[in-house]
Motif scaffolding. Sequence first.
Motif, short mmCIF file in Angstrom:
data_model
loop_
_atom_site.label_atom_id
_atom_site.label_comp_id
_atom_site.label_asym_id
_atom_site.label_seq_id
_atom_site.Cartn_x
_atom_site.Cartn_y
_atom_site.Cartn_z
N THR A 200 0.81 -1.21 0.00
CA THR A 200 0.00 0.00 0.00
C THR A 200 0.85 1.27 0.00
OG1 THR A 200 -0.15 0.02 2.42
CG2 THR A 200 -1.85 -1.19 1.23
N LEU A 201 2.15 1.13 -0.12
CA LEU A 201 3.13 2.22 -0.17
C LEU A 201 3.37 2.90 1.17
CD1 LEU A 201 2.14 4.01 -3.53
CD2 LEU A 201 3.71 2.10 -3.17
N ASN A 202 2.49 2.72 2.14
CA ASN A 202 2.63 3.36 3.44
C ASN A 202 2.46 2.32 4.54
OD1 ASN A 202 2.66 6.24 2.43
ND2 ASN A 202 0.64 5.61 1.69
N LEU A 203 3.32 2.33 5.52
CA LEU A 203 3.21 1.40 6.62
C LEU A 203 3.51 2.08 7.94
CD1 LEU A 203 6.25 -1.06 6.70
CD2 LEU A 203 6.24 1.04 5.38
N ALA A 204 3.01 1.46 9.02
CA ALA A 204 3.12 2.07 10.34
C ALA A 204 4.52 1.93 10.93
CB ALA A 204 2.09 1.46 11.28
N MET A 205 5.27 0.91 10.50
CA MET A 205 6.60 0.67 11.10
C MET A 205 7.56 1.78 10.72
SD MET A 205 9.05 -2.70 10.80
CE MET A 205 9.40 -2.53 9.04
N ILE A 206 8.18 2.37 11.72
CA ILE A 206 9.17 3.40 11.45
C ILE A 206 10.41 2.74 10.86
CG2 ILE A 206 8.33 4.83 13.37
CD1 ILE A 206 10.75 3.89 14.98
N PRO A 207 11.26 3.48 10.15
CA PRO A 207 12.50 2.88 9.63
C PRO A 207 13.29 2.27 10.77
CG PRO A 207 12.14 5.05 8.67
CD PRO A 207 11.11 4.89 9.74
N PRO A 208 13.43 0.94 10.79
CA PRO A 208 14.02 0.28 11.97
C PRO A 208 15.53 0.25 12.02
CG PRO A 208 13.32 -1.36 10.38
CD PRO A 208 12.95 -0.03 9.79
N LEU A 209 16.19 0.43 10.86
CA LEU A 209 17.64 0.24 10.82
C LEU A 209 18.36 1.53 10.43
CD1 LEU A 209 17.74 -3.17 8.90
CD2 LEU A 209 17.84 -2.81 11.38
N SER A 210 19.51 1.71 11.04
CA SER A 210 20.37 2.85 10.69
C SER A 210 21.82 2.45 10.92
CB SER A 210 20.01 4.08 11.54
OG SER A 210 20.17 3.79 12.93
N ASN A 211 22.72 3.10 10.24
CA ASN A 211 24.15 2.79 10.35
C ASN A 211 24.64 2.91 11.80
OD1 ASN A 211 24.32 2.38 7.57
ND2 ASN A 211 24.91 4.51 7.16
N GLY A 212 25.44 1.95 12.21
CA GLY A 212 26.02 1.98 13.55
C GLY A 212 25.09 1.53 14.66
N GLN A 213 23.93 1.04 14.31
CA GLN A 213 22.93 0.68 15.32
C GLN A 213 23.30 -0.60 16.06
OE1 GLN A 213 19.07 0.43 13.56
NE2 GLN A 213 17.98 0.29 15.50
N VAL A 214 23.89 -1.55 15.37
CA VAL A 214 24.28 -2.84 15.95
C VAL A 214 25.77 -3.04 15.70
CG1 VAL A 214 23.95 -5.35 15.90
CG2 VAL A 214 21.98 -3.82 15.58
N THR A 215 26.50 -3.44 16.72
CA THR A 215 27.93 -3.69 16.58
C THR A 215 28.18 -5.18 16.44
OG1 THR A 215 28.45 -1.74 17.94
CG2 THR A 215 30.19 -3.38 17.63
N TYR A 216 28.74 -5.57 15.32
CA TYR A 216 29.03 -6.99 15.07
C TYR A 216 30.35 -7.38 15.74
CZ TYR A 216 25.41 -7.25 11.40
OH TYR A 216 24.24 -7.27 10.70
#
Length: 277
Positions: A200-216
Amino acid sequence: MVRIGGFIIGVGFVFALLLGIWDTVYNWIKEPPAATAEHEFHHHPKKVDFSFNGFFGKYDNRQLQRGLQVYKEVCAACHSLRLVSFRDLQALGYDEGQVKTIAKGFQVPSINPETGEPATRDGIPSDRFPSPYANDVAARAANNNAIPPDLSLMAKARHDGSNYIYSLLTGYQDQPAELLKEFPEAKTPQGLHYNPYFATLNLAMIPPLSNGQVTYSDGTAATRDNYAKDVAAFLTWTAEPKMEARKTAGLATVIFLLIFCFLAYGAKKQIWRNVKD
């Protein structure tokens, strides 16, 4: 007489069917359906070079472990994996002690044996990944009236699931000016987010991922692109944990059929060797 009647009824049925098809096609040509924003601006998933692609593809356990880490640190805040048990993680290369540690990091619903009241406890390997919400009402209240779906089978529930998950996670963007010009009524409502890979082109979930968010821990670059690839691979495994066994069985079946065909052809030539044309 009965046959003639049946024939007439059959002809009438075929005529009515053809008439209906013609009427549908004629009306579609005369008045084609109006274009919609979803039809014009929805994108097909990007193609990703996953290790398990192709007939001989296999899961990369290191990637699956990274995907599990992304799920635990990001996705588990909203989404459950109710069809996956903690002990299933041994297939990703974890030993029994590591599985116990992972399970202990989750709180699962329980009953207090002394009071009989609902409670929570540390997870154990036989438990399944719990939902972060007590019920659907709590889930809706925390997510703009939308219930976050369970992710256990998401890779199979969506067409081209692995690529779809990756594309959705990396596809958030501003609405194109062209879309707003052609379909001003399709402007993203307040509280929703534009993503051309969503139906539907629009969803309630905010952008969940961003650079540096998780450290491997293995030194893999901490980028949104890597997060999306890894969690997409992990969710492919949760949906198809026996993929490798299925591919192996398929290969063995093909080899067996080839050998069987060769033997059958040889038997045919042997049995009919003295028969002349």
